[in-house]
Design a protein around this motif. Structure first.
Motif, PDB file in Angstrom:
ATOM      1  N   TRP A  24      10.433 -15.950 -31.887  1.00 23.56           N
ATOM      2  CA  TRP A  24      10.472 -15.319 -30.982  1.00 23.56           C
ATOM      3  C   TRP A  24      10.659 -14.073 -30.465  1.00 23.56           C
ATOM      4  N   GLN A  46      10.783 -24.117 -23.866  1.00 23.22           N
ATOM      5  CA  GLN A  46      11.246 -24.576 -23.770  1.00 23.22           C
ATOM      6  C   GLN A  46      11.038 -25.513 -22.406  1.00 23.22           C
ATOM      7  N   TRP A  57      11.712 -21.217 -37.614  1.00 23.67           N
ATOM      8  CA  TRP A  57      11.819 -20.461 -35.730  1.00 23.67           C
ATOM      9  C   TRP A  57      13.055 -19.916 -36.733  1.00 23.67           C
ATOM     10  N   ALA A  93      16.045 -25.937 -32.202  1.00 20.73           N
ATOM     11  CA  ALA A  93      15.095 -26.154 -33.562  1.00 20.73           C
ATOM     12  C   ALA A  93      15.867 -26.922 -34.289  1.00 20.73           C
ATOM     13  N   TRP A 135      16.031 -23.506 -39.101  1.00 19.71           N
ATOM     14  CA  TRP A 135      16.689 -21.658 -38.345  1.00 19.71           C
ATOM     15  C   TRP A 135      16.769 -20.639 -39.461  1.00 19.71           C
TER      16      TRP A 135
END
Ligand SMILES: Cc1cc2nc3c(=O)[nH]c(=O)nc-3n(C[C@H](O)[C@H](O)[C@H](O)COP(=O)(O)O)c2cc1C
Length: 214
Positions: A75, A92, A114, A148, A155
């Motif tokens: 992101w 989301q 993520w 996540a 993560w």
């Protein structure tokens, strides 16, 4: 969607998807450079969410297909009110469906990575327990980290460019080069996850997170 899907990947290669979210990309200084660095990395997908969905009308199936076609989701966004710009939240709410992303039968994203690539006006000193924002950027991203986690994803600490208002052109160029290096390392499977997880931001020490990869 096929345009987005890289073909002919070798086994070690990870399919990286950059989800770029900036509500005013044409006024951007920092992400203009970071995005150029991402575009320069071969064999990754860069998807501009505000360009695709200026009316927040997110195409759920298209986004889910993109997620399925990649292993690493990055992101990329400016820090807005200690969080993401609003289209990320909308995305989301719509894309991470129960029974698909989470829940008893929702395993679509399991095992994927993520990560956030964030720019923040505040300097690193402000983003500490003793600083004016009382938390690190990673701590403030807790709802996203837990999202996540709920989806069975791994993560990674965020890549953070701090102090954007006072960042020199030279330091911005270095940050963009570092971002490109991170994306290549993610693509090539060169990120040392367990070591990286000890950092509060992944670019605090690339020798820890990436070893001595170029
Ligand atoms: C609506 C808005 C909210 C912001 N909130 C924060 C914030 O919570 N923390 C922070 O450090 N910077 C904040 N900023 C500063 C931006 O993060 C900063 O301007 C941006 O990262 C610079 O990147 P750009 O040149 O690509 O726009 C905010 C900026 C705007 C416009």
């Amino acid at each position: 969607v096929n345009d987005f899907v890289r073909e002919g990947s070798s086994k070690a290669m990870q399919r990286v998807l950059v989800l770029f979210a900036h509500p005013a990309a044409h006024h951007s200084r920092v992400h203009h450079e970071l995005l150029a660095a991402a575009h320069a990395v071969e064999h990754i997908t860069v998807h501009d969410l505000y360009e695709a969905y200026p009316d927040f009308d997110v195409n759920i199936r298209r986004e889910q297909e993109l997620l399925l076609a990649h292993d690493v989701i990055v992101w990329q966004h400016p820090f807005y009110w200690y969080s993401t710009p609003p289209l990320v939240k909308q995305w989301q709410d719509l894309v991470l469906e129960h029974g698909w992303a989470y829940g008893r039968t929702g395993h679509a994203l399991q095992g994927k990575v993520w990560c956030h690539a964030v720019s923040a006006g505040g300097g690193e000193q402000a983003y500490q327990e003793s600083g004016r924002n009382r938390h690190t950027v990673q701590q403030l991203l807790a709802p996203l980290q837990q999202t996540a986690q709920l989806c069975g994803m791994r993560w990674l600490p965020p890549f953070v460019v701090h102090g954007t208002h006072v960042l020199s052109d030279v330091d911005l160029a270095h940050a963009a080069a570092d971002y490109g290096r991170l994306l290549r390392a993610l693509r090539d499977g060169h990120v040392r996850f367990e070591a990286a997880e000890t950092l509060t931001r992944i670019n605090a020490d690339f020798s820890v997170a990436l070893g001595d990869t170029p």
